[in-house]
Write a protein that holds these residues in place. Structure first.
Motif, short mmCIF file in Angstrom:
data_model
loop_
_atom_site.label_atom_id
_atom_site.label_comp_id
_atom_site.label_asym_id
_atom_site.label_seq_id
_atom_site.Cartn_x
_atom_site.Cartn_y
_atom_site.Cartn_z
N PRO A 98 37.64 46.72 40.80
CA PRO A 98 36.40 47.46 41.01
C PRO A 98 35.25 46.48 41.18
CG PRO A 98 37.58 48.22 39.04
CD PRO A 98 38.22 46.94 39.47
N LEU A 130 29.37 50.57 38.23
CA LEU A 130 30.43 50.60 39.24
C LEU A 130 29.79 50.90 40.58
CD1 LEU A 130 33.53 50.62 39.81
CD2 LEU A 130 33.43 53.10 39.44
N ALA A 149 34.43 48.48 45.53
CA ALA A 149 35.72 47.84 45.28
C ALA A 149 35.87 46.60 46.13
CB ALA A 149 36.87 48.81 45.59
N LEU A 167 38.93 53.69 43.12
CA LEU A 167 38.50 52.30 43.05
C LEU A 167 39.29 51.49 42.02
CD1 LEU A 167 34.65 52.99 43.15
CD2 LEU A 167 36.22 52.71 45.07
N ARG A 168 40.33 52.08 41.47
CA ARG A 168 41.13 51.39 40.47
C ARG A 168 42.05 50.35 41.12
NH1 ARG A 168 40.78 54.17 35.67
NH2 ARG A 168 40.06 56.34 35.81
#
Length: 252
Positions: free
Chosen positions: A157, A165, A168, A190-191
């Motif tokens: 991320p 956050l 990405a 976005l992991r």
């Protein structure tokens, strides 16, 4: 005797005249060195004493290019995202290269792997220090162009300097930016390890590829629209019942 004294005075005057250029040459050399110094080197000591700040080291894996020119920082080999000021970013590309082991003085995130850098030193002994002068973030190394399509596996991320956050970084080192509000809405995409597709305006150059995403999704046929920047969400469509109503106008 008068002749001998005159001769001695002439010899002494000649000696001073010969010595003077040598002294002047030394001053000229110093001035020449000062002239050759870059702005970055002259500002290396900076206005503030940064010696009290902790020192972090690591190797630069990639830059963090901005969507419309320049860089906002870089990523270290341990995954730490390092942010520099726009003023530092103007001289950064000529100071640090990918693979360089750098020394950073700054502030580390309490939980997140982020550092706000106030000075960065490269292996060749040059330092760029934040002089706290506001400058526009633009660089000729990045060339704005048409919409770009990025897709690949998420490496990590992306955060902003405030720890929010905001996108990405893909495994191919391309960078996708979203507003913190929109990034929170699609946080699952976005992991690390997720496959991500994104479309938006951006830049591609020597420092990397970056876009402001306008559409994003897990596949090219599953894209959703994303509000670019921090603009408010769109209101009712023209002609609809709520189009002429100004939110909050009936509140007192």
């Amino acid at each position: 005797m008068r002749f001998l004294l005159s001769l001695s005075g002439l010899i002494l005057a000649s000696s001073v005249a010969v010595a003077a250029p040598a002294h002047k040459g030394g001053g000229s050399s110093t001035a020449s060195f000062a002239f050759r110094q870059t702005t970055t080197e002259k500002q290396a000591t900076g206005v503030y004493d940064l010696s009290a700040l902790p020192v972090f080291t690591g190797s630069v894996v990639q830059f963090l290019p901005a969507p419309h020119g320049g860089v906002v920082g870089f990523v270290l080999n341990d995954g730490t995202q390092v942010f520099v000021s726009p003023e530092q970013a103007h001289t950064f590309a000529g100071l640090v290269k990918v693979g360089d082991k750098v020394e950073i003085r700054g502030i580390k995130g309490q939980v997140l792997p982020i550092i706000r850098a106030f000075s960065v030193a490269n292996p060749r002994g040059r330092t760029v220090q934040d002089s706290f002068i506001e400058m526009p973030l633009h660089s000729p190394e990045m060339i704005a162009g048409p919409d770009l399509v990025l897709h690949g596996e998420v490496w990590m991320p992306l955060y902003d300097v405030g720890g929010h956050l905001c996108g990405a970084i893909l495994k191919d080192h391309s960078v996708i930016y979203l507003s913190p509000r929109e990034a929170g809405r699609v946080a699952d995409l976005l992991r690390p390890g997720q496959t991500l597709y994104a479309v938006g305006g951006g830049s591609s150059g020597d420092l990397g590829v970056a876009i402001d995403a306008r559409e994003i999704g897990p596949a090219s046929d599953k894209l959703i629209s994303i509000a670019v920047g921090n603009t408010p969400p769109p209101g009712p469509a023209p002609g609809s019942a709520g189009y002429d109503i100004i939110p909050g106008a009936d509140e007192h």
